[in-house]
Motif scaffolding. Sequence first.
Motif, mmCIF file in Angstrom:
data_model
loop_
_atom_site.group_PDB
_atom_site.id
_atom_site.type_symbol
_atom_site.label_atom_id
_atom_site.label_comp_id
_atom_site.label_asym_id
_atom_site.label_seq_id
_atom_site.Cartn_x
_atom_site.Cartn_y
_atom_site.Cartn_z
ATOM 1 N N THR A 1 16.308 -11.796 8.769
ATOM 2 C CA THR A 1 15.742 -12.363 9.995
ATOM 3 C C THR A 1 15.496 -11.304 11.059
ATOM 4 O O THR A 1 14.923 -11.615 12.113
ATOM 5 C CB THR A 1 16.688 -13.431 10.565
ATOM 6 N N ALA A 2 15.922 -10.078 10.821
ATOM 7 C CA ALA A 2 15.725 -8.992 11.781
ATOM 8 C C ALA A 2 15.732 -7.665 11.038
ATOM 9 O O ALA A 2 16.211 -7.569 9.903
ATOM 10 C CB ALA A 2 16.821 -9.009 12.852
ATOM 11 N N LEU A 3 15.214 -6.627 11.698
ATOM 12 C CA LEU A 3 15.011 -5.342 11.037
ATOM 13 C C LEU A 3 15.368 -4.187 11.959
ATOM 14 O O LEU A 3 15.034 -4.196 13.146
ATOM 15 C CB LEU A 3 13.539 -5.213 10.612
ATOM 16 N N VAL A 4 16.048 -3.195 11.387
ATOM 17 C CA VAL A 4 16.281 -1.911 12.047
ATOM 18 C C VAL A 4 15.466 -0.865 11.297
ATOM 19 O O VAL A 4 15.552 -0.779 10.067
ATOM 20 C CB VAL A 4 17.772 -1.529 12.048
ATOM 21 N N THR A 5 14.676 -0.094 12.022
ATOM 22 C CA THR A 5 13.899 0.978 11.401
ATOM 23 C C THR A 5 14.533 2.321 11.749
ATOM 24 O O THR A 5 14.979 2.543 12.880
ATOM 25 C CB THR A 5 12.438 0.954 11.869
ATOM 26 N N PHE B 1 14.869 3.129 15.665
ATOM 27 C CA PHE B 1 15.585 4.364 16.043
ATOM 28 C C PHE B 1 14.510 5.388 16.366
ATOM 29 O O PHE B 1 13.684 5.717 15.511
ATOM 30 C CB PHE B 1 16.467 4.847 14.890
ATOM 31 N N ASP B 2 14.501 5.882 17.593
ATOM 32 C CA ASP B 2 13.461 6.739 18.175
ATOM 33 C C ASP B 2 12.493 5.856 18.963
ATOM 34 O O ASP B 2 12.102 4.779 18.498
ATOM 35 C CB ASP B 2 12.626 7.510 17.147
ATOM 36 N N ASP B 3 12.119 6.374 20.113
ATOM 37 C CA ASP B 3 11.085 5.682 20.864
ATOM 38 C C ASP B 3 9.738 5.959 20.217
ATOM 39 O O ASP B 3 9.572 6.913 19.455
ATOM 40 C CB ASP B 3 11.081 6.125 22.321
ATOM 41 N N VAL B 4 8.787 5.090 20.509
ATOM 42 C CA VAL B 4 7.452 5.149 19.915
ATOM 43 C C VAL B 4 6.431 5.199 21.042
ATOM 44 O O VAL B 4 6.545 4.432 22.005
ATOM 45 C CB VAL B 4 7.200 3.921 19.015
ATOM 46 N N PRO B 5 5.427 6.093 20.960
ATOM 47 C CA PRO B 5 4.393 6.113 21.991
ATOM 48 C C PRO B 5 3.754 4.737 22.167
ATOM 49 O O PRO B 5 3.451 4.052 21.190
ATOM 50 C CB PRO B 5 3.380 7.135 21.447
ATOM 51 N N LEU B 6 3.585 4.316 23.406
ATOM 52 C CA LEU B 6 2.958 3.031 23.767
ATOM 53 C C LEU B 6 3.783 1.830 23.318
ATOM 54 O O LEU B 6 3.262 0.718 23.228
ATOM 55 C CB LEU B 6 1.532 2.933 23.198
ATOM 56 N N ALA B 7 5.086 2.040 23.054
ATOM 57 C CA ALA B 7 5.937 0.931 22.601
ATOM 58 C C ALA B 7 5.994 -0.193 23.623
ATOM 59 O O ALA B 7 6.155 -1.360 23.270
ATOM 60 C CB ALA B 7 7.348 1.439 22.313
ATOM 61 N N ALA C 1 7.262 -6.025 23.669
ATOM 62 C CA ALA C 1 7.452 -4.572 23.659
ATOM 63 C C ALA C 1 8.640 -4.210 22.772
ATOM 64 O O ALA C 1 9.557 -5.012 22.576
ATOM 65 C CB ALA C 1 7.662 -4.069 25.086
ATOM 66 N N LEU C 2 8.605 -2.981 22.243
ATOM 67 C CA LEU C 2 9.566 -2.586 21.216
ATOM 68 C C LEU C 2 10.887 -2.128 21.814
ATOM 69 O O LEU C 2 10.936 -1.229 22.664
ATOM 70 C CB LEU C 2 8.974 -1.457 20.374
ATOM 71 N N THR C 3 11.964 -2.746 21.371
ATOM 72 C CA THR C 3 13.319 -2.302 21.714
ATOM 73 C C THR C 3 13.703 -1.147 20.795
ATOM 74 O O THR C 3 13.485 -1.213 19.580
ATOM 75 C CB THR C 3 14.325 -3.456 21.566
ATOM 76 N N VAL C 4 14.273 -0.084 21.377
ATOM 77 C CA VAL C 4 14.569 1.107 20.579
ATOM 78 C C VAL C 4 15.920 1.694 20.938
ATOM 79 O O VAL C 4 16.456 1.472 22.025
ATOM 80 C CB VAL C 4 13.499 2.208 20.773
ATOM 81 N N VAL C 5 16.457 2.453 19.998
ATOM 82 C CA VAL C 5 17.551 3.388 20.268
ATOM 83 C C VAL C 5 16.880 4.707 20.611
ATOM 84 O O VAL C 5 16.194 5.300 19.781
ATOM 85 C CB VAL C 5 18.470 3.537 19.048
ATOM 86 N N ALA C 6 17.031 5.145 21.850
ATOM 87 C CA ALA C 6 16.313 6.323 22.334
ATOM 88 C C ALA C 6 17.178 7.571 22.242
ATOM 89 O O ALA C 6 18.329 7.570 22.695
ATOM 90 C CB ALA C 6 15.863 6.105 23.773
ATOM 91 N N GLN C 7 16.621 8.600 21.641
ATOM 92 C CA GLN C 7 17.290 9.901 21.626
ATOM 93 C C GLN C 7 16.964 10.649 22.917
ATOM 94 O O GLN C 7 15.856 10.532 23.450
ATOM 95 C CB GLN C 7 16.822 10.730 20.434
ATOM 96 N N ASP C 8 17.909 11.408 23.407
ATOM 97 C CA ASP C 8 17.696 12.215 24.612
ATOM 98 C C ASP C 8 17.098 13.549 24.185
ATOM 99 O O ASP C 8 17.770 14.586 24.147
ATOM 100 C CB ASP C 8 19.023 12.405 25.345
ATOM 101 N N THR C 9 15.803 13.518 23.863
ATOM 102 C CA THR C 9 15.157 14.710 23.309
ATOM 103 C C THR C 9 15.109 15.855 24.316
ATOM 104 O O THR C 9 15.188 17.030 23.931
ATOM 105 C CB THR C 9 13.736 14.381 22.835
ATOM 106 N N ALA C 10 14.991 15.532 25.602
ATOM 107 C CA ALA C 10 14.984 16.590 26.611
ATOM 108 C C ALA C 10 16.320 17.328 26.612
ATOM 109 O O ALA C 10 16.370 18.563 26.678
ATOM 110 C CB ALA C 10 14.694 16.005 27.984
#
Length: 340
Positions: free
Chosen positions: A250-254, A279-285, A291-300
Amino acid sequence: MSAAQGGNARARSKRPTMVDVAREAGVALRTVSRVVNNDPTVGPEYVARIKAAIKALNFRPDERARQLRTGVSDTIGAAVRRIAEVNPALAAIERAAREGGLTLLASSTDFDEQREHDILISMCRQRLDGIIVEPIGESHSYLEPELAAGLPLVAMDRPLSGVSVDTVMSDNAAGIGMAFHHLRRHGHRRIAYIGDDERVFSGRERAAAFRACLLAHGEPVGDLVHPGEITAERVGAALDAVLHGPDPATALVTGNMDTTLAVLRRLGPEATRLPIVGFDDVPLADLLRPALTVVAQDTARIGATAVELLRARIAEPARPVKTVVVPVSMTIRGSGELRS
């Protein structure tokens, strides 16, 4: 050489040298060299005369000669997986390098192991002050002679295999746990995972973390975890297995941005009805609906930390090898909040 080519060569003005500067300023060549190399013991009168001569002659120091003399280039390398697209980590590396007075030489490995090998060997031969690499290959033992010779090297996003170097990466396990428990809190009990190949360190860590989450809640593992190569065909087959089997999820983690994009392309309009946390933000999410819920990495922070580790290794070659794990965060936008 043709006559025209020879004429052009003769007409081209010779670049001024430190000998010319010394003659113009009326000082010894050694004094010019000391000023060019920022020796603070040169008197201000001589500094002013030499700088005036440098300006008048439009003199530029020979950087290659300085590098040969000092063994320092003030240039570092970065071998990253892609630079043709937006790369926040590379932008952070460049910013931190510039703030530290370093020049960055970057090249894209394009997820190709042989290309990565060739780029790293080329950077080693250029005698850069250090190299930051987003590893692709399964073995980097060929870098051992360079490390033994004193090359500072930092791995970013995942460790180098076969050698021990400073590393900075995200907290993969914590990020997967965030995604899984977020969906559980919204009523989902059949949560599936589609991610990268487990030959890749981050793919292996994230798949293992997801299996651990399932086991901790007494859920079956075999039909819900689908790591593998990120192709349209493989991702499509994984989606069919988890969504159209006898007990559909019923749900998915990518597991990363590329997997998320492949899933969204495959689902098309149906993606709006499937609860997803990537996992990872996506451009234009934020433009998707929901809108897409994400686990965001602190790439900076990852990029800046990579430069910090490299500079520390340059300054102190014998320091203990260090691994820095950077926390991740949840960006809630709507797709992971859909109820089952």
